[in-house]
Design a protein around this motif. Sequence first.
Motif, PDB file in Angstrom:
ATOM      1  N   ASP A  37      22.370 111.420 130.019  1.00  0.00           N
ATOM      2  CA  ASP A  37      22.631 109.970 130.288  1.00  0.00           C
ATOM      3  C   ASP A  37      22.937 109.265 129.169  1.00  0.00           C
ATOM      4  N   PRO A  38      24.411 109.539 128.660  1.00  0.00           N
ATOM      5  CA  PRO A  38      24.849 108.901 127.332  1.00  0.00           C
ATOM      6  C   PRO A  38      24.668 107.784 127.590  1.00  0.00           C
ATOM      7  N   PRO A  39      24.854 106.801 126.430  1.00  0.00           N
ATOM      8  CA  PRO A  39      24.854 105.258 126.266  1.00  0.00           C
ATOM      9  C   PRO A  39      26.354 104.959 126.238  1.00  0.00           C
ATOM     10  N   SER A  40      26.313 103.795 126.708  1.00  0.00           N
ATOM     11  CA  SER A  40      27.835 103.095 126.715  1.00  0.00           C
ATOM     12  C   SER A  40      28.085 102.684 125.186  1.00  0.00           C
ATOM     13  N   THR A  41      29.695 102.632 125.293  1.00  0.00           N
ATOM     14  CA  THR A  41      30.077 102.079 123.851  1.00  0.00           C
ATOM     15  C   THR A  41      29.547 100.847 123.441  1.00  0.00           C
ATOM     16  N   GLU A  42      29.148 100.059 124.290  1.00  0.00           N
ATOM     17  CA  GLU A  42      28.493  98.926 123.966  1.00  0.00           C
ATOM     18  C   GLU A  42      27.252  99.137 123.293  1.00  0.00           C
ATOM     19  N   LYS A  43      26.423  99.964 124.278  1.00  0.00           N
ATOM     20  CA  LYS A  43      25.028 100.148 123.463  1.00  0.00           C
ATOM     21  C   LYS A  43      25.034 101.081 122.123  1.00  0.00           C
ATOM     22  N   LEU A  44      25.906 102.032 122.249  1.00  0.00           N
ATOM     23  CA  LEU A  44      26.187 102.446 120.781  1.00  0.00           C
ATOM     24  C   LEU A  44      26.427 101.668 119.664  1.00  0.00           C
ATOM     25  N   ALA A  45      27.474 100.664 119.904  1.00  0.00           N
ATOM     26  CA  ALA A  45      27.861  99.789 118.948  1.00  0.00           C
ATOM     27  C   ALA A  45      26.505  98.773 118.616  1.00  0.00           C
ATOM     28  N   GLN A  46      25.793  98.507 119.474  1.00  0.00           N
ATOM     29  CA  GLN A  46      24.572  97.683 119.344  1.00  0.00           C
ATOM     30  C   GLN A  46      23.634  98.405 118.241  1.00  0.00           C
ATOM     31  N   LEU A  47      23.505  99.750 118.643  1.00  0.00           N
ATOM     32  CA  LEU A  47      22.323 100.664 118.143  1.00  0.00           C
ATOM     33  C   LEU A  47      22.890 100.707 116.615  1.00  0.00           C
ATOM     34  N   TYR A  48      24.038 100.842 116.184  1.00  0.00           N
ATOM     35  CA  TYR A  48      24.461 101.139 115.001  1.00  0.00           C
ATOM     36  C   TYR A  48      24.637  99.756 114.049  1.00  0.00           C
ATOM     37  N   ARG A  49      24.831  98.855 114.620  1.00  0.00           N
ATOM     38  CA  ARG A  49      24.589  97.493 114.281  1.00  0.00           C
ATOM     39  C   ARG A  49      23.395  97.253 113.807  1.00  0.00           C
ATOM     40  N   ASP A  50      22.440  97.225 114.863  1.00  0.00           N
ATOM     41  CA  ASP A  50      20.905  97.122 114.526  1.00  0.00           C
ATOM     42  C   ASP A  50      20.266  97.854 113.637  1.00  0.00           C
ATOM     43  N   ALA A  51      20.804  99.242 113.460  1.00  0.00           N
ATOM     44  CA  ALA A  51      20.401  99.946 112.317  1.00  0.00           C
ATOM     45  C   ALA A  51      20.971  99.642 111.093  1.00  0.00           C
ATOM     46  N   ASP A  52      22.240  98.860 110.967  1.00  0.00           N
ATOM     47  CA  ASP A  52      22.573  98.522 109.938  1.00  0.00           C
ATOM     48  C   ASP A  52      23.487  99.782 109.061  1.00  0.00           C
ATOM     49  N   MET A  53      24.038 100.551 109.768  1.00  0.00           N
ATOM     50  CA  MET A  53      24.907 101.853 109.544  1.00  0.00           C
ATOM     51  C   MET A  53      26.073 101.871 110.068  1.00  0.00           C
ATOM     52  N   PRO A  54      27.118 102.591 109.495  1.00  0.00           N
ATOM     53  CA  PRO A  54      28.248 102.680 110.186  1.00  0.00           C
ATOM     54  C   PRO A  54      28.174 103.666 111.046  1.00  0.00           C
ATOM     55  N   ALA A  55      29.030 103.810 112.348  1.00  0.00           N
ATOM     56  CA  ALA A  55      28.692 104.718 113.355  1.00  0.00           C
ATOM     57  C   ALA A  55      29.021 106.106 112.672  1.00  0.00           C
ATOM     58  N   ARG A  56      29.938 106.249 111.566  1.00  0.00           N
ATOM     59  CA  ARG A  56      30.284 107.539 111.227  1.00  0.00           C
ATOM     60  C   ARG A  56      29.068 108.411 110.526  1.00  0.00           C
ATOM     61  N   GLU A  57      27.902 107.314 110.181  1.00  0.00           N
ATOM     62  CA  GLU A  57      26.875 107.853 109.406  1.00  0.00           C
ATOM     63  C   GLU A  57      25.861 108.588 110.527  1.00  0.00           C
ATOM     64  N   GLY A  58      26.257 108.046 111.986  1.00  0.00           N
ATOM     65  CA  GLY A  58      25.636 108.691 113.088  1.00  0.00           C
ATOM     66  C   GLY A  58      26.073 109.871 113.752  1.00  0.00           C
ATOM     67  N   LEU A  59      26.999 110.388 112.975  1.00  0.00           N
ATOM     68  CA  LEU A  59      28.267 111.371 113.851  1.00  0.00           C
ATOM     69  C   LEU A  59      27.364 112.602 113.456  1.00  0.00           C
ATOM     70  N   ARG A  60      27.318 113.482 114.565  1.00  0.00           N
ATOM     71  CA  ARG A  60      26.670 114.827 114.362  1.00  0.00           C
ATOM     72  C   ARG A  60      27.886 115.750 114.034  1.00  0.00           C
ATOM     73  N   LEU A  61      27.670 116.604 112.767  1.00  0.00           N
ATOM     74  CA  LEU A  61      28.639 117.189 112.450  1.00  0.00           C
ATOM     75  C   LEU A  61      28.498 118.876 112.799  1.00  0.00           C
ATOM     76  N   ALA A  62      27.215 119.176 112.574  1.00  0.00           N
ATOM     77  CA  ALA A  62      27.054 120.428 113.124  1.00  0.00           C
ATOM     78  C   ALA A  62      27.034 120.631 114.420  1.00  0.00           C
ATOM     79  N   GLY A  63      27.783 122.017 114.734  1.00  0.00           N
ATOM     80  CA  GLY A  63      27.763 122.470 116.165  1.00  0.00           C
ATOM     81  C   GLY A  63      29.075 121.449 116.719  1.00  0.00           C
ATOM     82  N   THR A  64      29.600 120.720 116.263  1.00  0.00           N
ATOM     83  CA  THR A  64      30.706 119.943 116.957  1.00  0.00           C
ATOM     84  C   THR A  64      32.171 120.001 116.144  1.00  0.00           C
ATOM     85  N   ASP A  65      33.205 119.536 116.822  1.00  0.00           N
ATOM     86  CA  ASP A  65      34.343 119.640 116.079  1.00  0.00           C
ATOM     87  C   ASP A  65      34.793 118.195 115.656  1.00  0.00           C
ATOM     88  N   ALA A  66      33.943 117.286 115.211  1.00  0.00           N
ATOM     89  CA  ALA A  66      34.068 115.987 114.821  1.00  0.00           C
ATOM     90  C   ALA A  66      34.807 115.940 113.506  1.00  0.00           C
TER      91      ALA A  66
END
Length: 114
Positions: A37-66
């Motif tokens: 049940d993935p979050p929407s783009t709006e929810k993700l933007a709100q989460l990273y804004r409220d965490a006071d972090m750029p979305a790139r810091e929440g990017l999973r690198l291990a096991g992905t092609d990011a």
Amino acid sequence: MKATIWHNPNCSKSRQTLAILEETPGLEIEVVQYLRDPPSTEKLAQLYRDADMPAREGLRLAGTDAEQRGLTEADDAAVIAAMAEDPKLIERPLVETAKGVRLCRPPEKVREIL
């Protein structure tokens, strides 16, 4: 207080964070298995804004092609769009309470918002 955890039951850090939440008296916990049940783009933007972090810091690198996709250098909008399309790119666990949002790595970081 309510806590929402974006959880992957196969992840030890996510399970450890959920255990901390479950041990916290008086906490109402909502568990969202974000791979199903993935979050929407709006929810993700709100989460990273409220965490006071750029979305790139929440990017999973291990096991992905990011990295191959250039997401480590992309702007927040591109990273969030990729995460919404492919939730495996979301580093976990994210926890949201009335006190804020934390990427709980290490799991004890969740205590900052309890």
